[in-house]
Design an enzyme around this catalytic site. Structure first.
Site, PDB file in Angstrom:
ATOM      1  CD  GLU A  18     -27.382 -43.150  21.941  1.00 32.45           C
ATOM      2  OE1 GLU A  18     -26.990 -42.474  22.899  1.00 32.45           O
ATOM      3  OE2 GLU A  18     -26.924 -43.057  20.793  1.00 32.45           O
ATOM      4  CG  HIS A  27     -24.548 -39.539  23.442  1.00 29.42           C
ATOM      5  ND1 HIS A  27     -24.975 -40.688  22.810  1.00 29.42           N
ATOM      6  CD2 HIS A  27     -23.417 -39.157  22.796  1.00 29.42           C
ATOM      7  CE1 HIS A  27     -24.133 -40.988  21.830  1.00 29.42           C
ATOM      8  NE2 HIS A  27     -23.185 -40.081  21.801  1.00 29.42           N
TER       9      HIS A  27
END
Ligand SMILES: *[C@@H]1O[C@H](CO)[C@@H](O)[C@H](O)[C@H]1NC(C)=O
Ligand SMILES: *[C@@H]1O[C@H](CO)[C@@H](O)[C@H](O)[C@H]1NC(C)=O
Length: 314
Positions: A111, A161
């Protein structure tokens, strides 16, 4: 002739009127954070999703997107193109982005962190990829921003995250990131933001004792433990958070401005359509403007309007 001049004054009056309407918007500086749940080219190719995302991001001077899966930059390119194409609608703001490398522990689960910002409002003055691979699955990609529009002027954003299974450990490790970047840039105006998974089963009340960002009172949690940042009705979890360090930063924030932006209500979208974008809601917080500029800006706009009006060839 007479007709012409009266039309002129009506137009001028209209300009002044619209200025008084615009002024509050111009004084705001909004920072947002949004877990866009696997934002890739497929998702960006869905017109409806892209349009909704454009409306959300266009509210912000800086918007952190997490869970972006876009190694060749095409999905973010499409979002930027949409934002800049419709810039007329969004008060003429233009947008740029700064993107991390793909981060993660396995090739099929990588990501990026992406910051989308308005270059006329704020400058990127530093980038720092935290290297603690052992501490984080997706180590923070830290950005230093500088803006004359805000009371705080220079500040640092630390995105996270987290891996839900390691949430407690990763949130605690943000303290190490804080020490590293505040020393590096001699600046402790640091804001942490993102989907920390800081609630429900992943972080319990008891777990908070082992999280330095909770224990140390220099850190203020702006999105509280009762918030619900998830879209589905079946969960009520404060996964996404905004935390700021220090008195100066806290004082630079508009009181009670931090919120979960439940855009389904504002945009009149059904839950199903909200979920097409993400299973999380975005977060927002507003910084106070730098006072002298607040007064100068409408005057400058007015002058520009007048000059443009009387000398249209300029
Ligand atoms: C660090 O910042 C403080 C004020 O924020 C300043 O007084 C000090 O001189 C700075 N130190 C360095 C090494 O730049
Ligand atoms: C909080 O910040 C102040 C001022 O920077 C500092 O002196 C103090 O040691 C900090 N407290 C903790 C617990 O870190």
């Amino acid at each position: 002739m007479k007709d012409f001049s009266s039309r002129r004054s009506v137009l001028l009056l209209f300009c002044v009127f619209s200025l008084s309407v615009w002024t509050p918007a111009a004084s705001e500086f909004r920072i947002c954070s949004y877990n866009v749940q696997n934002f890739n080219l497929d998702k960006a190719s869905n017109y409806r999703v892209l349009h909704t995302l454009t409306r959300i991001v266009s509210r912000c001077d800086i918007c952190l997107l997490q869970h972006v899966v876009d190694p060749d930059g095409k999905a973010i390119g499409a979002l930027l193109a949409a934002l800049n194409r419709e810039s007329e609608r969004y008060n003429g703001h233009r947008y740029k982005s700064v993107t991390s490398t793909s981060l993660g522990n396995s090739p099929d689960d990588m990501e990026q962190y992406v910051f989308i910002f308005r270059p006329q409002q704020v400058k990127v003055t530093g980038e720092h990829q935290y290297k603690g691979k052992l501490s984080f699955d997706r180590p923070p990609f830290v950005i230093r921003f500088q803006s004359t529009k805000t009371a705080i002027n220079e500040f640092i954003l630390v995105p996270l995250h987290s891996n839900p299974k390691k949430a407690v450990q990763e949130i605690d490790q943000l303290y190490n990131v804080f020490e590293e970047v505040s020393r590096k840039w001699n600046n402790s105006n640091v804001m942490f933001l993102g989907d920390f998974h800081a609630g429900c089963a992943y972080v319990t009340r008891k777990d908070r004792k082992s999280i330095r960002l909770y224990k140390n009172s220099n850190f203020s949690w702006l999105i509280g433990d009762r918030a619900d940042t998830t879209v589905t009705d079946s969960t009520t979890c404060p996964y996404d958070r905004i935390v700021v360090h220090g008195e100066p930063f806290l004082k630079a924030i508009v009181p009670f401005s931090s919120q979960v932006f439940k855009f389904g209500e504002d945009f009149k979208l059904e839950k199903r359509k909200v979920l097409e974008v993400s299973d999380h809601y975005p977060l927002e917080v507003t910084l106070k403007s730098s006072a002298p500029l607040l007064q100068a800006t409408p005057l400058l706009i007015l002058l520009t309007v007048i000059v443009r009006f009387f000398m249209p060839t300029l």
